[in-house]
Design a protein around this motif. Structure first.
Motif, PDB file in Angstrom:
ATOM      1  N   PRO A 151       1.291  -1.203  -0.119  1.00 45.87           N
ATOM      2  CA  PRO A 151      -0.155   0.438  -0.218  1.00 45.87           C
ATOM      3  C   PRO A 151       0.977   1.506  -0.096  1.00 45.87           C
ATOM      4  O   PRO A 151       0.530   2.516  -0.741  1.00 45.87           O
ATOM      5  N   VAL A 152       1.685   1.381   0.398  1.00 48.56           N
ATOM      6  CA  VAL A 152       3.090   2.170   0.654  1.00 48.56           C
ATOM      7  C   VAL A 152       3.156   2.803  -0.399  1.00 48.56           C
ATOM      8  O   VAL A 152       3.716   3.613  -1.484  1.00 48.56           O
ATOM      9  N   ALA A 153       3.763   1.508  -1.331  1.00 43.34           N
ATOM     10  CA  ALA A 153       4.910   1.956  -2.258  1.00 43.34           C
ATOM     11  C   ALA A 153       3.773   2.311  -3.507  1.00 43.34           C
ATOM     12  O   ALA A 153       3.676   2.593  -3.764  1.00 43.34           O
ATOM     13  N   ASP A 154       2.433   1.735  -3.664  1.00 47.37           N
ATOM     14  CA  ASP A 154       1.082   2.077  -4.585  1.00 47.37           C
ATOM     15  C   ASP A 154       1.373   3.571  -4.410  1.00 47.37           C
ATOM     16  O   ASP A 154       0.695   4.364  -5.288  1.00 47.37           O
ATOM     17  N   ALA A 155       1.009   4.259  -3.156  1.00 52.83           N
ATOM     18  CA  ALA A 155       0.664   5.518  -2.956  1.00 52.83           C
ATOM     19  C   ALA A 155       1.913   6.403  -3.478  1.00 52.83           C
ATOM     20  O   ALA A 155       2.186   7.473  -3.808  1.00 52.83           O
ATOM     21  N   VAL A 156       2.415   5.683  -4.036  1.00 53.05           N
ATOM     22  CA  VAL A 156       4.017   6.657  -3.582  1.00 53.05           C
ATOM     23  C   VAL A 156       4.147   6.370  -5.948  1.00 53.05           C
ATOM     24  O   VAL A 156       4.448   7.894  -5.525  1.00 53.05           O
ATOM     25  N   ARG A 157       3.609   5.733  -5.213  1.00 58.95           N
ATOM     26  CA  ARG A 157       3.405   5.689  -7.451  1.00 58.95           C
ATOM     27  C   ARG A 157       2.522   6.631  -7.996  1.00 58.95           C
ATOM     28  O   ARG A 157       2.837   7.012  -8.840  1.00 58.95           O
ATOM     29  N   ARG A 158       1.352   7.136  -7.162  1.00 57.21           N
ATOM     30  CA  ARG A 158       0.645   6.827  -7.791  1.00 57.21           C
ATOM     31  C   ARG A 158       0.544   8.660  -6.512  1.00 57.21           C
ATOM     32  O   ARG A 158      -0.649   9.795  -6.550  1.00 57.21           O
ATOM     33  N   TRP A 159       1.051   9.011  -6.619  1.00 59.88           N
ATOM     34  CA  TRP A 159       1.684  10.368  -5.286  1.00 59.88           C
ATOM     35  C   TRP A 159       1.180  11.442  -6.179  1.00 59.88           C
ATOM     36  O   TRP A 159       1.749  11.864  -7.283  1.00 59.88           O
ATOM     37  N   LYS A 160       0.577  12.383  -5.067  1.00 62.37           N
ATOM     38  CA  LYS A 160      -0.036  13.217  -5.958  1.00 62.37           C
ATOM     39  C   LYS A 160       0.628  14.978  -5.218  1.00 62.37           C
ATOM     40  O   LYS A 160       0.210  14.795  -3.942  1.00 62.37           O
ATOM     41  N   LEU A 163      -2.088  14.525   2.579  1.00 65.49           N
ATOM     42  CA  LEU A 163      -2.840  13.219   1.641  1.00 65.49           C
ATOM     43  C   LEU A 163      -3.970  12.803   1.469  1.00 65.49           C
ATOM     44  O   LEU A 163      -4.657  13.548   2.068  1.00 65.49           O
ATOM     45  N   PRO A 164      -4.438  12.097   0.808  1.00 64.00           N
ATOM     46  CA  PRO A 164      -5.760  11.335   0.685  1.00 64.00           C
ATOM     47  C   PRO A 164      -6.005  11.647   2.243  1.00 64.00           C
ATOM     48  O   PRO A 164      -5.225  11.051   3.457  1.00 64.00           O
ATOM     49  N   GLY A 165      -7.819  12.189   2.274  1.00 66.51           N
ATOM     50  CA  GLY A 165      -8.216  12.351   3.784  1.00 66.51           C
ATOM     51  C   GLY A 165      -7.473  13.120   4.636  1.00 66.51           C
ATOM     52  O   GLY A 165      -8.074  12.881   5.855  1.00 66.51           O
ATOM     53  N   ALA A 166      -6.397  13.842   4.363  1.00 65.08           N
ATOM     54  CA  ALA A 166      -5.873  14.791   5.947  1.00 65.08           C
ATOM     55  C   ALA A 166      -6.863  15.728   5.958  1.00 65.08           C
ATOM     56  O   ALA A 166      -6.868  16.970   5.335  1.00 65.08           O
ATOM     57  N   GLU A 167      -5.995  15.874   7.043  1.00 70.32           N
ATOM     58  CA  GLU A 167      -7.309  17.103   7.644  1.00 70.32           C
ATOM     59  C   GLU A 167      -6.266  17.446   8.842  1.00 70.32           C
ATOM     60  O   GLU A 167      -5.908  17.544   9.767  1.00 70.32           O
ATOM     61  N   VAL A 168      -5.877  18.671   8.941  1.00 70.46           N
ATOM     62  CA  VAL A 168      -4.762  19.606  10.059  1.00 70.46           C
ATOM     63  C   VAL A 168      -5.796  19.895  11.205  1.00 70.46           C
ATOM     64  O   VAL A 168      -6.435  20.749  11.220  1.00 70.46           O
ATOM     65  N   VAL A 169      -4.942  19.402  12.156  1.00 67.99           N
ATOM     66  CA  VAL A 169      -5.270  19.563  13.838  1.00 67.99           C
ATOM     67  C   VAL A 169      -5.140  20.318  14.039  1.00 67.99           C
ATOM     68  O   VAL A 169      -4.087  19.838  15.219  1.00 67.99           O
ATOM     69  N   GLU A 170      -5.268  21.480  15.375  1.00 64.23           N
ATOM     70  CA  GLU A 170      -4.216  22.386  16.104  1.00 64.23           C
ATOM     71  C   GLU A 170      -4.844  21.745  17.283  1.00 64.23           C
ATOM     72  O   GLU A 170      -6.257  20.651  16.929  1.00 64.23           O
ATOM     73  N   GLY A 171      -4.206  21.311  17.998  1.00 63.82           N
ATOM     74  CA  GLY A 171      -3.907  20.693  19.855  1.00 63.82           C
ATOM     75  C   GLY A 171      -4.594  19.289  19.550  1.00 63.82           C
ATOM     76  O   GLY A 171      -4.889  18.360  20.131  1.00 63.82           O
ATOM     77  N   LEU A 172      -3.913  18.021  18.099  1.00 65.01           N
ATOM     78  CA  LEU A 172      -4.247  17.370  18.147  1.00 65.01           C
ATOM     79  C   LEU A 172      -3.485  15.803  19.324  1.00 65.01           C
ATOM     80  O   LEU A 172      -3.353  15.442  20.023  1.00 65.01           O
ATOM     81  N   GLY A 173      -2.767  16.378  19.122  1.00 65.10           N
ATOM     82  CA  GLY A 173      -1.126  16.211  20.298  1.00 65.10           C
ATOM     83  C   GLY A 173      -1.583  16.936  21.711  1.00 65.10           C
ATOM     84  O   GLY A 173      -1.134  17.954  21.586  1.00 65.10           O
ATOM     85  N   VAL A 194       8.330   9.642   9.652  1.00 65.22           N
ATOM     86  CA  VAL A 194       7.090   8.101  10.410  1.00 65.22           C
ATOM     87  C   VAL A 194       7.778   6.937   9.461  1.00 65.22           C
ATOM     88  O   VAL A 194       8.420   7.118   8.840  1.00 65.22           O
ATOM     89  N   GLY A 195       7.059   6.068   9.543  1.00 68.69           N
ATOM     90  CA  GLY A 195       6.889   4.569   9.939  1.00 68.69           C
ATOM     91  C   GLY A 195       7.499   4.582   7.726  1.00 68.69           C
ATOM     92  O   GLY A 195       6.591   5.294   7.013  1.00 68.69           O
ATOM     93  N   THR A 229       2.418   3.785   8.647  1.00 62.42           N
ATOM     94  CA  THR A 229       2.508   4.826   8.095  1.00 62.42           C
ATOM     95  C   THR A 229       1.255   5.553   7.839  1.00 62.42           C
ATOM     96  O   THR A 229       1.153   4.978   7.280  1.00 62.42           O
ATOM     97  N   PRO A 230       1.464   7.268   7.479  1.00 61.42           N
ATOM     98  CA  PRO A 230      -0.041   7.853   7.149  1.00 61.42           C
ATOM     99  C   PRO A 230       0.571   7.859   5.129  1.00 61.42           C
ATOM    100  O   PRO A 230      -0.748   8.513   4.713  1.00 61.42           O
ATOM    101  N   VAL A 231       1.488   7.416   4.443  1.00 63.22           N
ATOM    102  CA  VAL A 231       1.296   7.348   3.135  1.00 63.22           C
ATOM    103  C   VAL A 231       0.690   5.977   2.871  1.00 63.22           C
ATOM    104  O   VAL A 231       1.811   5.003   3.394  1.00 63.22           O
ATOM    105  N   GLY A 232      -0.268   6.117   1.982  1.00 61.89           N
ATOM    106  CA  GLY A 232      -1.028   4.715   1.899  1.00 61.89           C
ATOM    107  C   GLY A 232      -1.718   4.119   2.619  1.00 61.89           C
ATOM    108  O   GLY A 232      -2.352   2.877   2.869  1.00 61.89           O
ATOM    109  N   LEU A 233      -2.727   4.220   3.653  1.00 60.03           N
ATOM    110  CA  LEU A 233      -3.600   4.186   4.718  1.00 60.03           C
ATOM    111  C   LEU A 233      -4.599   3.889   3.577  1.00 60.03           C
ATOM    112  O   LEU A 233      -4.493   4.350   1.880  1.00 60.03           O
ATOM    113  N   PRO A 234      -5.669   3.459   3.840  1.00 57.91           N
ATOM    114  CA  PRO A 234      -6.915   3.088   2.962  1.00 57.91           C
ATOM    115  C   PRO A 234      -7.655   3.516   2.410  1.00 57.91           C
ATOM    116  O   PRO A 234      -7.951   4.926   3.451  1.00 57.91           O
ATOM    117  N   GLU A 235      -8.189   3.944   1.468  1.00 54.25           N
ATOM    118  CA  GLU A 235      -8.857   4.879   1.120  1.00 54.25           C
ATOM    119  C   GLU A 235     -10.295   5.203   1.801  1.00 54.25           C
ATOM    120  O   GLU A 235     -10.633   4.192   2.162  1.00 54.25           O
TER     121      GLU A 235
END
Length: 191
Positions: A24-33, A173-183, A154-155, A130-136
């Motif tokens: 899944p990670v290799a596929d995400a790198v191949r299709r990187w946008k 990344l697909p599905g990403a949302e930047v969130v203040e104070g998540l950590g 990252v992993g 890793t966040p790269v290649g997570l399920p759609e």
């Protein structure tokens, strides 16, 4: 090639070492946008025996402590429904699962997903998620502090090897949302 952070013996652009990555990670790198080219993602070979944070930074560089990010899979439940998401926070913090994450998922209860669920659904090894290649379709909540890093460690999907990814690429990344104070501070509460 020299890694942009840390002192690694081997560093290569991720598109040049797809065979080192899980499918899944290799596929995400191949299709990187996105605005950041895939060649900006760097794969570094690491020894899984040195995975403990204290040992890792001692061996690969103290600058990595502030640049390391953990990707965790969480499960949100409401009624009989369960939704999964990933959270990316600095390794010096912990994801605010019961507060920020629960509210973002619209869940009544949220917790870390069982290891078998996380590894089975991502196709990644425990300790290397890793966040790269997570399920759609999975939401990816990225702490703002991670998105602001020049490079985050990252992993790679495996326990052996890591990815160095520009923070702004993680925010795209697909599905990403930047969130203040998540950590949250490790061991701390927000009260």
């Amino acid at each position: 090639m020299r890694a942009p952070i840390g002192t690694f013996d081997s560093a290569r652009p991720a598109p040049e070492c797809l065979d080192e990555l899980v499918a899944p990670v290799a596929d995400a790198v191949r299709r990187w946008k996105g605005d950041v080219p895939a060649e900006s993602i760097v794969y570094v070979d690491t020894d899984p025996e040195k995975a403990d944070t204290a040992v890792f930074v001692e061996h690969y560089g103290r600058d990595l402590l502030e640049a390391s990010a953990n990707c965790v899979v969480v499960a949100g439940r409401r009624g009989g429904e369960t939704s999964l998401a990933a959270c990316l926070v600095l390794s010096t913090t912990r994801a605010d699962v019961n507060g920020v994450v629960r509210r973002r998922l619209g869940a009544r209860k949220a917790s870390f997903a069982p290891m078998e669920t996380a590894t089975g659904l991502t196709g990644m090894e425990y300790g290397g998620i890793t966040p790269v290649g997570l399920p759609e379709g999975w939401p990816l909540l990225v702490d703002a502090a991670v998105a602001e890093l020049p490079y985050a460690l990252v992993g790679s999907g495996r326990r052996r090897g890591k990815l160095l990814v520009p923070g702004r690429a993680l925010a795209e990344l697909p599905g990403a949302e930047v969130v203040e104070g998540l950590g949250l501070p490790a061991g701390g509460n927000r009260e």
